[in-house]
Design an enzyme around this catalytic site. Structure first.
Site, short mmCIF file in Angstrom:
data_model
loop_
_atom_site.label_atom_id
_atom_site.label_comp_id
_atom_site.label_asym_id
_atom_site.label_seq_id
_atom_site.Cartn_x
_atom_site.Cartn_y
_atom_site.Cartn_z
N SER A 171 36.06 -6.48 -16.24
CA SER A 171 34.76 -6.25 -17.23
C SER A 171 34.83 -5.10 -18.29
CB SER A 171 33.90 -6.32 -16.93
OG SER A 171 32.71 -7.40 -16.42
N LYS B 233 27.88 1.92 -20.58
CA LYS B 233 27.44 0.47 -20.45
C LYS B 233 26.09 0.86 -20.20
CE LYS B 233 29.57 -3.58 -18.39
NZ LYS B 233 29.81 -3.85 -17.25
N SER C 92 32.45 -7.41 -19.76
CA SER C 92 31.45 -7.63 -20.19
C SER C 92 31.20 -6.24 -20.43
CB SER C 92 29.96 -7.21 -18.56
OG SER C 92 30.21 -6.75 -17.76
#
Ligand SMILES: [Zn+2]
Lengths: 480, 95, 486
Positions: free
Chosen positions: A177, A78, A153
């Site tokens: 997330s 990420k 996210s």
């Protein structure tokens, strides 16, 4: 024909060790896959040195050198986890040119295990969102339906794994997330106990809530990656004093016996298809000999505002450092006044949702509102934590759907912030309480995956994983 | 719950947060944050005593490091600095 | 002149409080990162790391020794450390603040200061109360291209950012600028004694002052660079406020800067709105619980404190109160004194030399002890030799001063000391001989009355103008006369 990239890592690993395949060839195949599937927009940056690095691992294996537990694993990271020498943007214009001079602790740890950084994945800007539409680099699309979002996210990581662009990924979970994209994309994702995994090098959004977590196509891979990144880190004072984790699947682990479902999480607001899948999952659990009880936890009515108040307060302070002086965006004009210049930088460098949350966080901490909002939210958080403690004295797990619905249509939620926040109802409590939570696929609704969430008491990751594994096994049998 | 409305001064908040907001966005953002704040205000329905004994997410105490200095390759940090003069960072003047 | 100014306004009506920031320079690393705490004389922005530069993703970790140093100071000032200390973030934007917040403590919103209460005694015996102390991080240093007014940009050097800083806030207990200065000097002495700081290093100890006259408006003065300047700034401010009051103008509540060059305080441009620091607990650092065990451990490491030391000098070593006070509160003098006593047991002589000769010389020349080529060993030897060789006090002082000023090195001084003794002996012999020769009548009297020796003594002392040792003269005379009359 099944391609290499379809395989989970533990199967690839065997082939790599048997010298059946070369890491470099595998990496080549993955790179082509990413190129082919560019429209998913899972990655922001690809590690350009990956083939050379793959070569090094191949040589190590050829020479018979000892290699680590993640040898040849190509891991998607990420883009809010710092990677030395590889651009790390947080999907923000503010950091679109930022190259960290250091590795996050989790990156150091997977590198020690001979993993390779495949690239940096798309996300909502500064992890503020539940859809991965709010990225400076454009939305990530759900690989199962390109009209839908991948969740957020950590949507890039979720989509990359689900779309076989990476066997493993790291995400970060502040209020769901990791679990939300895992649920929307049909893979496994875990938010560890607060303090199990070091946050050093994770670009802070809400420090007291977030944890880095693994995402994978199989539980075996998930637990391996978790084992590699867990444990005390001198550079993160909030890591628990624990070392040498091994969430192993060699032996059949202990599974849960008593499970609670919470009325407030399963009654209102669930999509029909999700509810159906959830209740058939309960049947499987019953088949496993698990006793299920329904409880009510009224305080969870306040979980979402409580969560967002704390997250935004922390965010407003964490994001103060982005002022264009030490790193980040540069403007040509406006250099005559400090306040004016940084206001301009921040006005241009941040997207709407980030600005909104910073301003709201500023309001929450400001004189006159601090007690009414921040202190009050902390008090509610304390109660939630106590209530969970109480429940876990009697029950091994709490289960719920991971998300109240299947993946949203693109644009469906991102226009109305409040509506997007409400979608986090199932996930935020685990972050408030600091407990582990696992999302695993439990079927489909309208051809889209539905996720099942298991929550346990602190450091019960082993129980979550072995229960999930048994669930998988029984579900597989039923399916066949 | 009493609605929080007029007391919100977006310009003041934006100034505190050092975020420039264009005139055309002002109205929309004010509307958004008002809606959200009033939703958050829901927590004040709940009547509980506020404890000032501070909650900390971590149950740990007394975590520290030994006083041992270590060097870092400073140039790697300076490489990221947008405005420099020699080895100094250049900032617009305060005030 | 200054005395007069202060006395015309009743001491009772002035209230001065201080806010002192002192770096814990004796630490090896910064407060929250492992960069060196020795940032002085380094190339700009070389003493930095991702943490103290506030790079995304970095987290602070507490320097344990910093905590212990701060506790040492608490205990020495009788300031009560709080049982559970939380770090708070103080949020404001400034280019010298890498994260745009400072990690410190806060006494509201659920927080407590690092320690509360405490006292520091002045030489008059007056007690200045400490309100609180905090442990926090120092910001970076800002420079200007050209002058502050003409330059378009600020230049920032982050080498200092993150240095451990102790903030010490007093109650407004000082009633004149002299007391403020003495407070600072005593505090400085204490920090040196505790070996937590070297306040003499540039910028290591900084001070803001607040002052109110006749319980009126409180005015803050910032940007004061040294203790001398504190006194000057406060004197100016008293005069300014008195002038206003006498004209019937109200003193404004404000913050003023001390302009060292112009020797005046100037009003800072008023801010448009009150800064709202939005304090909240630092989530990345866990609470610190101060327990009995820690406190005990620290008490064991505390050196003897000046107050106690002063008493011991008077009671056990027989020093005068004046000497004891001067030596006990000055770390360098104290060290020289105590070290010298390791080599010789002449505390009164050494004490007197240190204060009346060495310190006097240093003050005259505006020097510090480090500038002198003088150590405890030399001082002790000189004292011992001077006992052995019976040199006149006057000559000895001369030699001591030559040694202090570097006119003679130690060996030369020793040689002179020996020679001086010989010269002196010859001289005495010569005088004694001549006195005996020219007083044959008295010599006869001596046979009957031994007390006549006093007559000879008087003569000898008269000729030598009292420069020689009387006891020695008496012995010598007696010896010579007995020899003759035998
Ligand atoms: Zn540093």
């Amino acid at each position: 024909m099944k391609k290499l990239y379809h395989l989970p890592y533990h199967e690839l690993r065997r082939k790599i060790f048997d010298k059946e395949i070369k890491v470099k060839d595998y990496a080549q195949e993955i790179l082509e896959r990413i190129k082919e599937r560019k429209d998913i927009n899972a990655f922001i940056t690809i590690n350009e040195g990956i083939l050379e690095e793959a070569n090094l691992i191949d040589n190590k294996i050829k020479e018979g050198e000892k290699v680590g537990r993640l040898a040849g694993a190509l891991i998607a990271i990420k883009d809010n986890i710092c990677t030395k020498g590889i651009r790390t943007t947080c999907a923000s214009k503010m950091l679109s040119n930022y190259i960290p001079p250091y590795d996050a602790t989790v990156i150091e740890r997977i590198k020690i295990e001979d993993a390779l950084i495949l690239g940096k994945t798309n996300m909502d800007e500064f992890a503020m969102g539940s859809t991965t539409e709010l990225s400076y680099f454009g939305p990530t699309k759900n690989p199962l339906d390109k009209e839908r979002v991948a969740g957020g996210s950590s949507g890039g990581s979720g989509a990359a794994v689900a779309d076989h662009q990476a066997p493993l990924a790291l995400g970060a979970d502040t209020g769901g997330s990791v679990r939300c994209p895992a649920s929307f994309c049909g893979i496994f994702g875990l938010k560890p106990t607060y303090g199990l995994v070091s946050r050093y090098g994770l670009i802070s959004y809400a420090n007291s809530l977030e944890q880095i977590g693994p995402m994978a196509k199989s539980l075996k891979d998930l637990s391996l990656l978790l084992s590699c990144i867990s444990g005390k880190d001198e550079r993160d004072s909030t890591t628990l004093p624990l070392k040498d984790f091994n969430f192993s699947f060699e032996k059949k682990g202990k599974i849960a016996k008593r499970v609670a479902i919470i009325k407030e999480l399963v009654e209102e607001g669930l999509q029909r298809g999700v509810r159906e899948r959830f209740y058939s999952a309960l049947e499987i659990l019953k088949d496993m000999g698990i006793k299920i009880s329904e409880l009510s936890l009224k305080i969870l009515e306040y979980a979402i505002p409580c969560y967002y108040i704390i997250a935004m307060a922390e965010a407003s302070s964490n994001l103060a450092r982005y002022d264009g002086l030490r790193y980040g965006l540069k403007l040509k004009e406006g250099m005559e006044n400090f306040s004016l210049y940084i206001s301009k930088i921040r006005g241009e460098g941040f997207g709407d949702e980030v600005k909104r949350r910073i301003i709201l966080g500023t309001f929450i901490l400001s004189a006159g509102y601090y007690e009414q909002f921040y202190i009050k939210a902390q008090a509610i958080r304390k109660i939630i934590r106590k209530e969970f403690d109480r429940i876990f004295k009697e029950y091994d797990l709490i289960i719920s759907p991971t998300m109240p619905s299947i993946a949203y249509k693109l644009g469906e939620k991102s226009k109305d912030p409040l509506e997007m926040y409400l979608g986090d109802i199932e996930t935020v409590s685990a972050n408030l309480a600091g407990i582990p939570a696992l999302s695993l696929p439990c079927g489909y609704s309208s051809n889209m995956p539905v996720g099942l969430q298991l929550m346990g008491k602190p450091l019960s990751e082993g129980l979550l994983l072995s229960t999930a594994q048994e669930f998988e096994r029984i579900r597989g049998e039923n399916f066949e | 719950m009493k609605r929080i409305d007029k007391e919100i001064d977006l310009e003041k908040l934006a100034r505190l947060a050092r975020i420039q907001i264009s005139k055309k966005d002002k109205k929309r953002i004010t509307k958004d944050i008002l809606e959200i704040i009033n939703y958050f205000n829901k927590i004040n329905e709940l009547k509980i005593g506020l404890s000032y004994k501070f909650f900390h997410q971590s149950a740990l105490e007394n975590v520290w490091r030994e006083d041992i200095p270590k060097n870092f390759e400073a140039n790697a940090i300076l490489d990221q600095v947008p405005n420099k003069k020699g080895r100094y960072l250049r900032s617009p003047k305060i005030g | 002149m200054r005395e007069l100014e202060v006395k015309t306004l009743s001491d009772m009506s002035i209230k001065i409080g201080l806010e002192v920031h002192c770096q814990l320079t004796k630490l090896k690393s910064k407060l929250f990162c492992p960069c060196s705490s020795d940032y002085r004389d380094k190339e700009p922005n070389t003493n930095i790391c991702p943490i103290c530069m506030g790079l995304p993703g970095t987290l602070p970790t507490l320097n344990k020794e910093a905590l212990f140093y701060a506790l040492k100071v608490c205990l020495a000032l009788n300031s009560e450390p709080n049982k559970r200390i939380l770090f708070f973030r103080k949020n404001y934007y400034y280019p010298d603040l890498p994260k745009n917040f400072q990690i410190t403590q806060y006494d509201r919103g659920g927080g407590v200061p690092f320690s509360s209460g405490g006292v520091l005694k002045l030489s008059s015996g007056k007690e200045i109360r400490i309100r609180r102390m905090n442990l926090e991080e120092d910001p970076a240093k800002i420079f200007y291209e050209g002058s502050i007014t003409s330059s378009r940009y600020s230049l920032i050097d982050y080498n200092r950012a993150g240095i451990a800083l102790l903030e010490i806030v007093t109650e407004p207990d000082m009633s004149n600028p002299k007391e403020a200065r003495e407070f600072l000097e005593r505090l400085k002495g204490l920090l040196e004694h505790l070996e937590v700081s070297e306040p003499d290093l540039e910028g290591a100890m900084r001070c803001d002052a607040n002052i109110s006259l006749m319980d009126g408006t409180r005015v803050e003065i910032k940007n004061i660079s040294s203790f001398k300047e504190v006194e000057k700034a406060l004197n100016f401010e008293i005069a300014r406020q008195k002038a206003l009051i006498s004209k019937g103008i109200k003193v404004k509540r404000e913050t003023r800067h001390w302009d060292e060059a112009r020797r005046i305080t100037v009003s800072l441009r008023e801010k448009e709105e009150e800064e709202d620091y939005r304090y909240f607990p630092e989530p990345d650092l866990v609470p610190i619980a101060i327990n009995e065990e820690m406190v005990k451990q620290i008490i064991l490491t505390l050196p003897e404190l000046p107050e106690k030391r002063e008493k011991r000098y008077v009671k056990e070593l027989g020093l005068s109160e004046t000497l004891a006070k001067v030596i006990a509160y000055d770390r360098d003098l104290m060290k020289l004194f105590e070290d010298s006593l390791k080599y010789c047991n002449l505390p009164k002589k050494i004490g007197s030399w240190i204060v009346n000769d060495i310190l006097a010389y240093l003050n005259r020349k505006n020097l510090t002890l480090k500038d002198l080529n003088l150590d405890a060993n030399k001082l002790a030897k000189l004292a011992e030799y001077s006992e052995e060789y019976k040199v006149s006090d006057k000559k000895l002082k001369e030699l001591l001063n030559e040694l202090i000023s570097g006119k003679k090195n130690f060996l030369e001084v020793l040689k002179t000391l020996k020679k001086e003794e010989l010269v002196q002996k010859d001289e005495v012999l010569r005088i004694v001989d001549s006195v005996i020769k020219s007083n044959s009548k008295a010599l006869e009297d001596y046979r009957k009355n031994k007390k006549v020796l006093d007559y000879f003594m008087g003569k000898v002392m008269e000729i030598s103008k009292g420069k020689i040792d009387a006891k020695e003269v008496r012995n010598l005379l007696k010896e010579k006369i007995e020899e003759i009359i035998k």
